[in-house]
Design a protein around this motif. Structure first.
Motif, PDB file in Angstrom:
ATOM      1  N   THR A 152      48.802  10.340  50.232  1.00  0.00           N
ATOM      2  CA  THR A 152      49.455  10.706  50.016  1.00  0.00           C
ATOM      3  C   THR A 152      49.900  11.701  50.668  1.00  0.00           C
ATOM      4  O   THR A 152      50.538  12.079  50.844  1.00  0.00           O
ATOM      5  CB  THR A 152      50.813  10.498  48.929  1.00  0.00           C
ATOM      6  N   LEU A 153      48.864  12.836  49.305  1.00  0.00           N
ATOM      7  CA  LEU A 153      48.550  14.356  49.933  1.00  0.00           C
ATOM      8  C   LEU A 153      48.447  14.045  51.266  1.00  0.00           C
ATOM      9  O   LEU A 153      48.786  15.506  51.535  1.00  0.00           O
ATOM     10  CB  LEU A 153      47.595  14.224  48.739  1.00  0.00           C
ATOM     11  N   ILE A 154      47.491  13.472  51.809  1.00  0.00           N
ATOM     12  CA  ILE A 154      46.881  13.638  53.148  1.00  0.00           C
ATOM     13  C   ILE A 154      48.253  13.677  53.951  1.00  0.00           C
ATOM     14  O   ILE A 154      48.172  14.777  55.050  1.00  0.00           O
ATOM     15  CB  ILE A 154      45.915  12.750  53.225  1.00  0.00           C
ATOM     16  N   ARG A 155      49.297  12.272  53.690  1.00  0.00           N
ATOM     17  CA  ARG A 155      50.331  12.269  54.637  1.00  0.00           C
ATOM     18  C   ARG A 155      51.380  13.958  54.743  1.00  0.00           C
ATOM     19  O   ARG A 155      51.424  14.276  55.714  1.00  0.00           O
ATOM     20  CB  ARG A 155      50.605  11.828  54.704  1.00  0.00           C
ATOM     21  N   GLN A 156      51.206  14.590  53.073  1.00  0.00           N
ATOM     22  CA  GLN A 156      52.040  15.357  53.050  1.00  0.00           C
ATOM     23  C   GLN A 156      51.590  16.718  53.313  1.00  0.00           C
ATOM     24  O   GLN A 156      52.378  17.452  54.188  1.00  0.00           O
ATOM     25  CB  GLN A 156      52.165  15.453  51.622  1.00  0.00           C
ATOM     26  N   ALA A 157      50.361  16.949  53.894  1.00  0.00           N
ATOM     27  CA  ALA A 157      49.125  17.980  54.163  1.00  0.00           C
ATOM     28  C   ALA A 157      49.528  18.031  56.286  1.00  0.00           C
ATOM     29  O   ALA A 157      50.112  18.720  56.181  1.00  0.00           O
ATOM     30  CB  ALA A 157      47.981  18.079  53.796  1.00  0.00           C
ATOM     31  N   ARG A 158      49.679  16.626  56.088  1.00  0.00           N
ATOM     32  CA  ARG A 158      49.071  16.748  57.999  1.00  0.00           C
ATOM     33  C   ARG A 158      51.337  16.859  58.373  1.00  0.00           C
ATOM     34  O   ARG A 158      51.214  17.624  59.559  1.00  0.00           O
ATOM     35  CB  ARG A 158      48.621  15.668  58.245  1.00  0.00           C
ATOM     36  N   ALA A 159      51.788  16.174  57.390  1.00  0.00           N
ATOM     37  CA  ALA A 159      53.476  16.666  58.075  1.00  0.00           C
ATOM     38  C   ALA A 159      53.613  18.165  58.416  1.00  0.00           C
ATOM     39  O   ALA A 159      54.405  18.638  58.571  1.00  0.00           O
ATOM     40  CB  ALA A 159      54.336  16.009  57.094  1.00  0.00           C
ATOM     41  N   HIS A 160      53.151  18.842  57.447  1.00  0.00           N
ATOM     42  CA  HIS A 160      53.077  20.320  57.431  1.00  0.00           C
ATOM     43  C   HIS A 160      52.110  20.563  58.107  1.00  0.00           C
ATOM     44  O   HIS A 160      52.238  22.040  57.959  1.00  0.00           O
ATOM     45  CB  HIS A 160      52.678  21.014  55.626  1.00  0.00           C
ATOM     46  N   GLY A 161      51.026  20.461  58.488  1.00  0.00           N
ATOM     47  CA  GLY A 161      50.379  20.947  59.545  1.00  0.00           C
ATOM     48  C   GLY A 161      49.199  21.208  59.415  1.00  0.00           C
ATOM     49  O   GLY A 161      49.116  22.551  59.971  1.00  0.00           O
ATOM     50  N   LEU A 162      48.629  21.316  58.022  1.00  0.00           N
ATOM     51  CA  LEU A 162      47.443  21.750  57.568  1.00  0.00           C
ATOM     52  C   LEU A 162      45.932  20.846  57.238  1.00  0.00           C
ATOM     53  O   LEU A 162      46.530  19.452  57.609  1.00  0.00           O
ATOM     54  CB  LEU A 162      47.856  21.641  55.774  1.00  0.00           C
ATOM     55  N   LYS A 163      44.998  21.371  58.155  1.00  0.00           N
ATOM     56  CA  LYS A 163      44.059  20.391  57.693  1.00  0.00           C
ATOM     57  C   LYS A 163      43.277  19.828  56.557  1.00  0.00           C
ATOM     58  O   LYS A 163      43.882  21.576  55.901  1.00  0.00           O
ATOM     59  CB  LYS A 163      42.829  21.987  58.575  1.00  0.00           C
ATOM     60  N   VAL A 164      42.960  18.948  56.525  1.00  0.00           N
ATOM     61  CA  VAL A 164      42.221  18.290  55.191  1.00  0.00           C
ATOM     62  C   VAL A 164      41.217  18.546  54.997  1.00  0.00           C
ATOM     63  O   VAL A 164      41.028  17.745  55.895  1.00  0.00           O
ATOM     64  CB  VAL A 164      43.484  17.300  54.370  1.00  0.00           C
TER      65      VAL A 164
END
Length: 433
Positions: free
Chosen positions: A338-350
């Motif tokens: 869930t955190l990964i999806r939220q981050a990537r939807a915002h254009g963040l590398k995880v």
């Protein structure tokens, strides 16, 4: 703690401000949702970007700590708090939060200055902060706002001091529990004092201050090279020396600065926090607070996720505030996805991180160890993240890999000391960030 559904509303009205060394007293600004869009507007000197941050928590006192002021709050008192910036610029502004307040917060005045010893600041460096051009501000219950920008030249790894005068009773205060830094309190109005003599009370938490942003400088153009470190006490710095800025995110910021190209490193760890469960004392679940704490940060391109050991250990009797529901490995993995999806939807590398050793600690049970190893295997092999850092192997004892190395142990066999935090920072590949 009851889960808050209040969203973080960043508010700023950009106004020009002459340098001043005495407090402004004319008028009170009130934050409103109508001005929220101004928070991300660039200034003439460049876009705003985070330079320091701390995740807000609801007022609580889970431990016997007379220096925790969150439940009683403040009245006719001045609070002075020093923080180290990880990015510099030519202008600065602060973020104040009343996220968990139940009544409006009235801030009579605020200043920023260069940090000196103890509760003192450098003479001649005090600058008055304004809010929509006014010296005072009211932050609504559940609200967060930004001050106006003030000309204030800073550089990476420089400490600044923010002073708030709270003339009216605040009620219980939104705060950040484990600051690993000393905050100071004085009776009456001492926001413009350069001496620390009036600041006779101390605390090891931060109150209402949740961010410092900068703009301008040699790299003042809009960019997204900042890094958020997100997690629990291992990110928050529990176990590191107080007032030394030796948390692993601090050590990472120093590594980056040493290359000649400093990057902002924003610490959004909360001691005791869990990915999947809200707790009475350690904040909302990571899957809930991530949007408010991480996705609102400016200039960020990467997030490092290190969290989960409290999900496994929280169901046992050692967890402060009482046990939380048991968490399986699959449920923790779902939380991270869930955190990964939220981050990537915002254009963040995880960047995903393995969980560090627990042998000999109050979390050490066969069940928790089995879960930790299974989750770490998933982190290393799943391909779910853009990159992986193996904090587990970085601090483990080679002769007993389930235990933290003695030289890195803060003596509770769970939290790293300063040397352990340094080893964690050195395990990160700077090219991947």
């Amino acid at each position: 703690m009851t889960t808050s559904t209040l969203r973080r509303a960043g508010i700023a009205l950009l106004a020009t401000l002459a340098l001043a060394t005495v407090p402004a007293t004319a008028g009170t600004a009130t934050a409103t949702a109508e001005t929220a869009s101004a928070a991300t507007a660039p200034t003439a000197a460049g876009a705003w970007r985070g330079a320091w941050a701390a995740s807000p928590q609801a007022p609580t006192q889970p431990f016997e700590d007379a220096k925790n002021w969150s439940l009683r709050g403040f009245a006719d008192q001045t609070v002075r708090q020093s923080v180290r910036l990880t990015s510099g610029g030519t202008k600065a502004r602060i973020e104040l939060t009343n996220r968990y307040g139940t009544t409006p917060l009235r801030v009579t005045g605020a200043t920023v200055a260069r940090t000196a010893e103890g509760g003192a600041v450098v003479p001649g460096s005090v600058r008055t902060l304004t809010f929509a051009g006014r010296g005072s501000v009211t932050v609504p219950a559940g609200g967060t706002l930004l001050s106006d920008g003030v000309p204030f030249r800073t550089k990476a790894l420089e400490s600044v001091t923010v002073t708030l005068y709270l003339a009216w009773p605040t009620g219980p205060a939104t705060f950040h529990h484990f600051a690993s830094a000393t905050s100071y309190r004085a009776a009456g109005d001492h926001r413009a004092d350069t001496s620390g003599k009036a600041f006779t009370e101390t605390s090891t938490s931060w109150y209402y201050l949740s961010g410092v942003e900068v703009s301008g400088g040699p790299r003042g153009a809009a960019r997204r090279d900042g890094i958020v470190t997100f997690g629990d006490s291992l990110t928050d710095g529990v176990g590191s020396a107080p007032d030394a800025d030796n948390r692993y995110p601090d050590e990472l910021a120093e590594r980056l600065a040493a290359t000649g190209r400093p990057h902002a490193v924003l610490n959004h760890g909360i001691g005791g926090n869990q990915v999947t469960n809200d707790t009475t004392w350690a904040g909302e679940a990571a899957v809930t607070r991530f949007r408010k704490d991480v996705l609102t940060e400016k200039g960020v391109g990467t997030v490092i996720l290190l969290e989960g050991i409290n999900d496994f250990g929280g169901s046992g009797p050692a967890f402060p505030g009482g046990p939380t529901p048991e968490v399986s490995v699959n449920r923790l993995i779902d939380g991270h996805r869930t955190l990964i999806r939220q981050a990537r939807a915002h254009g963040l590398k995880v960047v995903g991180a393995t969980l560090t050793p627990i042998k000999g600690s109050f979390y050490d049970t066969p069940e928790n160890e089995a879960k930790r190893k299974a989750f770490n295997t998933w982190v290393r092999t799943s391909g779910a993240y853009d990159a992986v850092v193996d904090f587990d192997r970085a601090v483990a004892d080679p002769a007993d890999p389930d235990r933290i190395r003695t030289a890195y142990d803060s003596e509770d066999h769970l939290h790293p000391n300063d040397a352990g935090d340094r080893a964690m920072a050195e395990a990160l590949d700077l090219d991947e960030l």
